[in-house]
Design a protein around this motif. Sequence first.
Motif, short mmCIF file in Angstrom:
data_model
loop_
_atom_site.label_atom_id
_atom_site.label_comp_id
_atom_site.label_asym_id
_atom_site.label_seq_id
_atom_site.Cartn_x
_atom_site.Cartn_y
_atom_site.Cartn_z
N UNK A 27 -9.86 -12.73 5.65
CA UNK A 27 -9.56 -14.15 5.83
C UNK A 27 -10.32 -14.73 7.02
N UNK A 28 -10.45 -13.97 8.10
CA UNK A 28 -11.19 -14.46 9.26
C UNK A 28 -12.69 -14.41 9.06
N UNK A 29 -13.17 -13.35 8.41
CA UNK A 29 -14.59 -13.20 8.17
C UNK A 29 -15.10 -14.26 7.20
N UNK A 30 -14.32 -14.55 6.16
CA UNK A 30 -14.78 -15.53 5.16
C UNK A 30 -14.90 -16.92 5.77
N UNK A 31 -14.05 -17.24 6.75
CA UNK A 31 -14.18 -18.53 7.44
C UNK A 31 -15.50 -18.63 8.18
N UNK A 32 -15.89 -17.55 8.86
CA UNK A 32 -17.18 -17.53 9.55
C UNK A 32 -18.33 -17.62 8.54
N UNK A 56 -14.82 -4.23 -0.21
CA UNK A 56 -14.43 -3.15 -1.12
C UNK A 56 -14.23 -3.62 -2.55
N UNK A 57 -13.55 -4.75 -2.72
CA UNK A 57 -13.22 -5.22 -4.06
C UNK A 57 -13.37 -6.73 -4.15
N UNK A 58 -13.66 -7.23 -5.34
CA UNK A 58 -13.70 -8.69 -5.54
C UNK A 58 -12.29 -9.27 -5.40
N UNK A 59 -12.19 -10.44 -4.80
CA UNK A 59 -10.92 -11.16 -4.64
C UNK A 59 -11.20 -12.64 -4.87
N UNK A 60 -10.16 -13.46 -4.97
CA UNK A 60 -10.42 -14.89 -5.07
C UNK A 60 -11.29 -15.43 -3.93
N UNK A 61 -11.13 -14.88 -2.72
CA UNK A 61 -11.95 -15.33 -1.60
C UNK A 61 -13.42 -14.96 -1.78
N UNK A 112 -14.97 -14.33 -4.57
CA UNK A 112 -15.53 -15.10 -5.69
C UNK A 112 -15.86 -16.53 -5.25
N UNK A 113 -14.99 -17.11 -4.42
CA UNK A 113 -15.25 -18.46 -3.91
C UNK A 113 -16.51 -18.46 -3.03
N UNK A 114 -16.66 -17.44 -2.19
CA UNK A 114 -17.85 -17.35 -1.33
C UNK A 114 -19.12 -17.21 -2.16
N UNK A 115 -19.06 -16.42 -3.23
CA UNK A 115 -20.23 -16.27 -4.10
C UNK A 115 -20.60 -17.61 -4.74
N UNK A 116 -19.57 -18.36 -5.12
CA UNK A 116 -19.82 -19.68 -5.72
C UNK A 116 -20.44 -20.64 -4.70
N UNK A 117 -20.17 -20.39 -3.42
CA UNK A 117 -20.72 -21.24 -2.36
C UNK A 117 -22.09 -20.77 -1.89
N UNK A 118 -22.58 -19.64 -2.42
CA UNK A 118 -23.94 -19.22 -2.09
C UNK A 118 -24.09 -17.88 -1.41
N UNK A 133 0.24 -9.92 -2.10
CA UNK A 133 -0.14 -11.32 -2.32
C UNK A 133 -0.95 -11.51 -3.59
N UNK A 134 -1.67 -10.46 -4.01
CA UNK A 134 -2.48 -10.56 -5.23
C UNK A 134 -1.62 -10.48 -6.49
N UNK A 135 -0.35 -10.07 -6.33
CA UNK A 135 0.55 -9.96 -7.47
C UNK A 135 1.32 -11.26 -7.74
N UNK A 136 1.28 -12.18 -6.78
CA UNK A 136 2.19 -13.32 -6.82
C UNK A 136 1.97 -14.20 -8.04
N UNK A 137 0.73 -14.52 -8.35
CA UNK A 137 0.48 -15.41 -9.49
C UNK A 137 0.90 -14.77 -10.80
#
Length: 453
Positions: free
Chosen positions: A17-22, A38-43, A45-51, A436-440
Amino acid sequence: MQLQAVHRVYFLGIGGIGMSGLARYFLREGRQVAGYDRTPTPLTRALEAEGAQICYEASTALIPEPFQKAGGTLVVYTPAVPQTHPGFAFFNAGGFEVLKRAQVLGMISEATRCLAVAGTHGKTTTSCILAHLLKEAGMDVLAFLGGVSEDFGSNFLMEGTEFSVVEADEYDRSFLWLTPEVACVTSMDADHLDIYGSGAALTEAFGAFAGRVRPGGRLVVRNGLPLKGITYGIGDDSQYCIENLRTEDGHYCFDIRTPDRTYRSVRFSKPGRHNLLNGLAAFTMAVQVAAQPDRLVEALATFKGVERRFSYKLRSEHLIFIDDYAHHPTEIDAVYEAIREMHPGREILAVFQPHLFSRTRDFGPEFARSLSRFDRVWLLDIYPAREEPLEGITSEWLLGQIENPRKRRVEKGQLIDEIRAAAPEILLTIGAGDIGLEVEAIKDALSHANEYE
């Protein structure tokens, strides 16, 4: 290396969460960004979409070619990635500039009027509220948040660079890289004893953080903490104090008394006294730099929240589902009390995933007492994060200390079926691991279950 000379940034642990903000900051600044996780996550995937270019294998052969050149490339790492990762040996041998996340955050925020939130609890919510208040007051703000703000839909905000809002993380003494203009300490409960060894050493580190406030800057502290600064609290002798607290239509309504004036009939919608204190801390910090405090009061009423911080996922006559990041006994107590205040008399099933073997060992009796308060309590296996297992420290060990006849350990793969069979009135999922990944998926299953229609 000066940040102006950086053309490419490679992140070891880019999905944190901190690294993705940077990573988002450097993408917005027009730099090339790549990294490993280690693994793909929503974060991610969002970063990949941003470049961003991201690989999920610990192989240096997969590092993109431009990032294999030391000149103009900065490497940023998080302690969550083990030093045995081959990327460390590759970058260190190649003469790259390799810096901790906290160092880079310190370099970015040093060029701004930095507002930093420290504390063993409440950092993320307070930071998100603070960023929201400054944005709504029309100020140029850059924010690096430790959670996804429901107001911004992101853990990052860049409306300008005059002010920055950052979390001052005590883990690994990261907050000692910051030099804030306004700093806040929300709490100083013992935690991260794997790093500090004792509560006294942790307290000493918070004192050192307080000493890093810029000349002429201000330190805001919750009333009762052993630090000198501008105090805030509820119904006490604090300089910034909530008074005449009441609830109206599911919202808190109260007055804020300050050294200059009293703001009447302030509204705030996040449940729990701990969240009220977070809101007051953010207001107290913001008012030190904002020219129009009345706009801050209005913004408190419109704050939506932070994902996984007392987040209502379902709310119907038959079922309430709340998800929270709580991973320390004090935080679990705060969530319990907030539910009891907002939903008195209803039965609570708490599903807890312990986070870290060391924290579970260090606070076993405290966790047991906190969890015993719920009507039913289920434990998942301990989430290890950066740690190797500790002999004898398991969820079964913790379960044995919980004084509640309606307790059990549950396999994560069976969790949804077990919850549906249990048909709880209030379901609470808590923990800082991958629960947290189980919540949805849980929300989805319960939304379509006949017993809740």
